[in-house]
Design a protein around this motif. Sequence first.
Motif, PDB file in Angstrom:
ATOM      1  N   TYR A 124      -3.210 -16.524  -4.732  1.00 41.70           N
ATOM      2  CA  TYR A 124      -3.544 -15.649  -3.598  1.00 41.70           C
ATOM      3  C   TYR A 124      -2.776 -16.070  -2.360  1.00 41.70           C
ATOM      4  O   TYR A 124      -2.216 -15.240  -1.633  1.00 41.70           O
ATOM      5  CB  TYR A 124      -5.051 -15.671  -3.349  1.00 41.70           C
ATOM      6  CG  TYR A 124      -5.487 -14.895  -2.131  1.00 41.70           C
ATOM      7  CD1 TYR A 124      -4.934 -13.643  -1.826  1.00 41.70           C
ATOM      8  CD2 TYR A 124      -6.459 -15.399  -1.268  1.00 41.70           C
ATOM      9  CE1 TYR A 124      -5.338 -12.932  -0.701  1.00 41.70           C
ATOM     10  CE2 TYR A 124      -6.867 -14.695  -0.153  1.00 41.70           C
ATOM     11  CZ  TYR A 124      -6.301 -13.467   0.131  1.00 41.70           C
ATOM     12  OH  TYR A 124      -6.699 -12.763   1.247  1.00 41.70           O
ATOM     13  N   TYR A 127       0.952 -14.928  -2.476  1.00 39.56           N
ATOM     14  CA  TYR A 127       1.187 -13.501  -2.207  1.00 39.56           C
ATOM     15  C   TYR A 127       0.648 -13.083  -0.841  1.00 39.56           C
ATOM     16  O   TYR A 127       1.162 -12.145  -0.228  1.00 39.56           O
ATOM     17  CB  TYR A 127       0.556 -12.658  -3.313  1.00 39.56           C
ATOM     18  CG  TYR A 127       1.335 -12.720  -4.606  1.00 39.56           C
ATOM     19  CD1 TYR A 127       2.394 -11.852  -4.846  1.00 39.56           C
ATOM     20  CD2 TYR A 127       1.030 -13.672  -5.583  1.00 39.56           C
ATOM     21  CE1 TYR A 127       3.130 -11.923  -6.026  1.00 39.56           C
ATOM     22  CE2 TYR A 127       1.755 -13.748  -6.761  1.00 39.56           C
ATOM     23  CZ  TYR A 127       2.804 -12.865  -6.978  1.00 39.56           C
ATOM     24  OH  TYR A 127       3.537 -12.941  -8.142  1.00 39.56           O
ATOM     25  N   LYS A 145       4.966  -4.116  -7.729  1.00 38.63           N
ATOM     26  CA  LYS A 145       4.261  -4.880  -8.754  1.00 38.63           C
ATOM     27  C   LYS A 145       3.639  -6.144  -8.162  1.00 38.63           C
ATOM     28  O   LYS A 145       2.493  -6.489  -8.458  1.00 38.63           O
ATOM     29  CB  LYS A 145       5.214  -5.250  -9.893  1.00 38.63           C
ATOM     30  CG  LYS A 145       5.540  -4.097 -10.822  1.00 38.63           C
ATOM     31  CD  LYS A 145       6.371  -4.578 -12.010  1.00 38.63           C
ATOM     32  CE  LYS A 145       6.666  -3.418 -12.964  1.00 38.63           C
ATOM     33  NZ  LYS A 145       7.476  -3.864 -14.140  1.00 38.63           N
ATOM     34  N   ASP A 146       4.399  -6.821  -7.321  1.00 35.75           N
ATOM     35  CA  ASP A 146       3.870  -8.029  -6.671  1.00 35.75           C
ATOM     36  C   ASP A 146       2.745  -7.678  -5.712  1.00 35.75           C
ATOM     37  O   ASP A 146       1.769  -8.425  -5.577  1.00 35.75           O
ATOM     38  CB  ASP A 146       4.982  -8.767  -5.933  1.00 35.75           C
ATOM     39  CG  ASP A 146       5.890  -9.542  -6.879  1.00 35.75           C
ATOM     40  OD1 ASP A 146       5.574  -9.607  -8.079  1.00 35.75           O
ATOM     41  OD2 ASP A 146       6.913 -10.079  -6.410  1.00 35.75           O
ATOM     42  N   LYS A 149      -0.347  -7.315  -7.644  1.00 35.25           N
ATOM     43  CA  LYS A 149      -0.876  -8.633  -7.977  1.00 35.25           C
ATOM     44  C   LYS A 149      -1.627  -9.217  -6.786  1.00 35.25           C
ATOM     45  O   LYS A 149      -2.708  -9.799  -6.935  1.00 35.25           O
ATOM     46  CB  LYS A 149       0.256  -9.575  -8.388  1.00 35.25           C
ATOM     47  CG  LYS A 149       0.893  -9.272  -9.729  1.00 35.25           C
ATOM     48  CD  LYS A 149       1.979 -10.293 -10.031  1.00 35.25           C
ATOM     49  CE  LYS A 149       2.678 -10.001 -11.348  1.00 35.25           C
ATOM     50  NZ  LYS A 149       3.759 -10.981 -11.620  1.00 35.25           N
ATOM     51  N   TYR A 150      -1.040  -9.063  -5.608  1.00 35.76           N
ATOM     52  CA  TYR A 150      -1.672  -9.569  -4.387  1.00 35.76           C
ATOM     53  C   TYR A 150      -3.063  -8.974  -4.215  1.00 35.76           C
ATOM     54  O   TYR A 150      -4.036  -9.702  -3.939  1.00 35.76           O
ATOM     55  CB  TYR A 150      -0.794  -9.247  -3.178  1.00 35.76           C
ATOM     56  CG  TYR A 150      -1.528  -9.237  -1.862  1.00 35.76           C
ATOM     57  CD1 TYR A 150      -1.990 -10.423  -1.291  1.00 35.76           C
ATOM     58  CD2 TYR A 150      -1.762  -8.035  -1.181  1.00 35.76           C
ATOM     59  CE1 TYR A 150      -2.665 -10.416  -0.090  1.00 35.76           C
ATOM     60  CE2 TYR A 150      -2.436  -8.018   0.021  1.00 35.76           C
ATOM     61  CZ  TYR A 150      -2.891  -9.203   0.562  1.00 35.76           C
ATOM     62  OH  TYR A 150      -3.569  -9.195   1.756  1.00 35.76           O
ATOM     63  N   TYR A 153      -5.422 -10.558  -6.851  1.00 32.47           N
ATOM     64  CA  TYR A 153      -5.787 -11.930  -6.517  1.00 32.47           C
ATOM     65  C   TYR A 153      -6.716 -11.974  -5.310  1.00 32.47           C
ATOM     66  O   TYR A 153      -7.672 -12.754  -5.279  1.00 32.47           O
ATOM     67  CB  TYR A 153      -4.537 -12.762  -6.238  1.00 32.47           C
ATOM     68  CG  TYR A 153      -3.628 -12.952  -7.416  1.00 32.47           C
ATOM     69  CD1 TYR A 153      -4.142 -13.133  -8.700  1.00 32.47           C
ATOM     70  CD2 TYR A 153      -2.237 -12.954  -7.273  1.00 32.47           C
ATOM     71  CE1 TYR A 153      -3.299 -13.315  -9.790  1.00 32.47           C
ATOM     72  CE2 TYR A 153      -1.390 -13.136  -8.360  1.00 32.47           C
ATOM     73  CZ  TYR A 153      -1.930 -13.311  -9.615  1.00 32.47           C
ATOM     74  OH  TYR A 153      -1.102 -13.482 -10.692  1.00 32.47           O
ATOM     75  N   TYR A 343      -6.087 -19.100 -14.813  1.00 25.88           N
ATOM     76  CA  TYR A 343      -4.726 -18.598 -14.613  1.00 25.88           C
ATOM     77  C   TYR A 343      -3.725 -19.693 -14.952  1.00 25.88           C
ATOM     78  O   TYR A 343      -3.971 -20.881 -14.697  1.00 25.88           O
ATOM     79  CB  TYR A 343      -4.509 -18.148 -13.167  1.00 25.88           C
ATOM     80  CG  TYR A 343      -5.224 -16.882 -12.802  1.00 25.88           C
ATOM     81  CD1 TYR A 343      -4.668 -15.637 -13.088  1.00 25.88           C
ATOM     82  CD2 TYR A 343      -6.456 -16.921 -12.165  1.00 25.88           C
ATOM     83  CE1 TYR A 343      -5.324 -14.460 -12.746  1.00 25.88           C
ATOM     84  CE2 TYR A 343      -7.118 -15.748 -11.823  1.00 25.88           C
ATOM     85  CZ  TYR A 343      -6.553 -14.524 -12.112  1.00 25.88           C
ATOM     86  OH  TYR A 343      -7.202 -13.364 -11.780  1.00 25.88           O
TER      87      TYR A 343
END
Length: 514
Positions: A124, A127, A145-146, A149-150, A153, A343
């Motif tokens: 976390y 990002y 995409k990132d 993910k951010y 998270y 993770y």
Amino acid sequence: MNLKKLLLVSSFLVVTIAVFPQTGDWYNLDIETDNVAGISANKIYSIVDKDKIRPVIVAVIDDGVDINHPDLSGRIWVNDKEIPGNGIDDDGNGYIDDVNGWNFLGNPNGENVKHETLEITRLYRQYKDRFENVDPNNVPRSDRKDYAKYLGYKTEYEELVAPLEEQFAEFAQLTAMYNGAYAYMVERTGKNELNIQDLTDYTPADEDEQQVINFLLLAERENLTEYLEEGSSYFERSLKYNYNLEFNPRGIVNVKEAMEANTGYGNNMVDAENPDHGTHVSGIIAAIRGNEFGMDGVASNAIIMPIRAVPGGDERDEDVALAIRYAVDNGAQVINMSFGKAYSPNKELVFDAIRYAASKDVLLIHAAGNDATNNDKVPNFPDGTLGKKKTTGNLITVGASGPQADSTLLAGFSNFGKKKVDVLAPGVDIESLVPEGGTKANSGTSMAAPVVSGLAALIRGLYPELSASQVKDIILKSASLYGDVLVNTLDDAPTPSKKIVRNPGVVSAEKAVI
């Protein structure tokens, strides 16, 4: 003090403080002779000549090991190719003065990491630095995409931290109530410290004072002070370190300098920072048998190789991968891994290390985890399946069992999984060693895994011609089967153990050796 609050606290204490019925090294006992679902290790030593069992090195990748514990005397690995304290890598393995193992969580100056963040915190944070103040509508296509993910998270991190903060508020209230009640009675009795006799001898002035006394007596009976100490440590560790986005101790570890010097990072302080967990694990495997101290380890032939790579938080993939390779390259035949996390951003590093161990005929034992979840659905890394359908041939994933072959056979905290958890081993209220010469009881799959590691060491010592995969096969197929026992899980209905564990039984030393 308000009576309603006192009654609420009283009920809180009763349901919160767990008391297990079975203590000691019950894992060595036998279901037939002792009516306890242990692994029958004691029976084996009445059959085999333990003087003929070959020594087997068992690497313990953990938070370190108290190598001076008297019940591990003569059971700690010594690198006889290394000259202690000369500052030279005598054996050329890349690690300077690694006389008893290695610590990947420190530097040559003697500084060591004790606490760490969790992997979700690190992800976390990584990002968050990129996307916290970014307008979602202005995120470039290449970053979407990132950014997704951010958001994922961020959501999970906040969902974990929010209830923790609520629990801490309730805990702080209980702590304040106890401290207030204690201080009040110290003042009323004129004593510096209170004991049960002081409280029972005191004549309360009114009903409120009687309730204060009742609360303190209950707290004494239920060991509340110990609970408050442990709770304080837990919340400090969680909020100050594990979930603290500002906390990053990694700068202590000399990774960059070691790369420049072409040596391994860390230091040789395998007993740094009070290695409570790793010492406990090592005792289950190798504590001296029959010396009338503490308890008996499973394997009378095990030699412990301490490798420190697990801090008070989530371990890092690069440390775990190097720890496995260090163990393999320095002669370990069994590796115990009583750790895990949700993770694993660099899991391929660990997978490659597990494959490397397989190529060198080394067996790894991994704890299934303590979240009472299904590993087939919720990942727990290192994932011994290497992303496939079942655990690889040189790795056993172990769930925890209790002392009775009934609905409590699967420990209430233990993870399970028909595909990803291979077998059960005792893991409830297990007595073992702690630093500075003591013992205590702990529960967890962290305790179940070393029971299997000890068994693997015993088998490899008796039958050195067997391969790692053969030893695994023997351990699984010889387990005492309890497949039809209905066990409790988080699901509403009790479930036959054969539906939640690949091999629905508790490992058996007697059956495996025979």
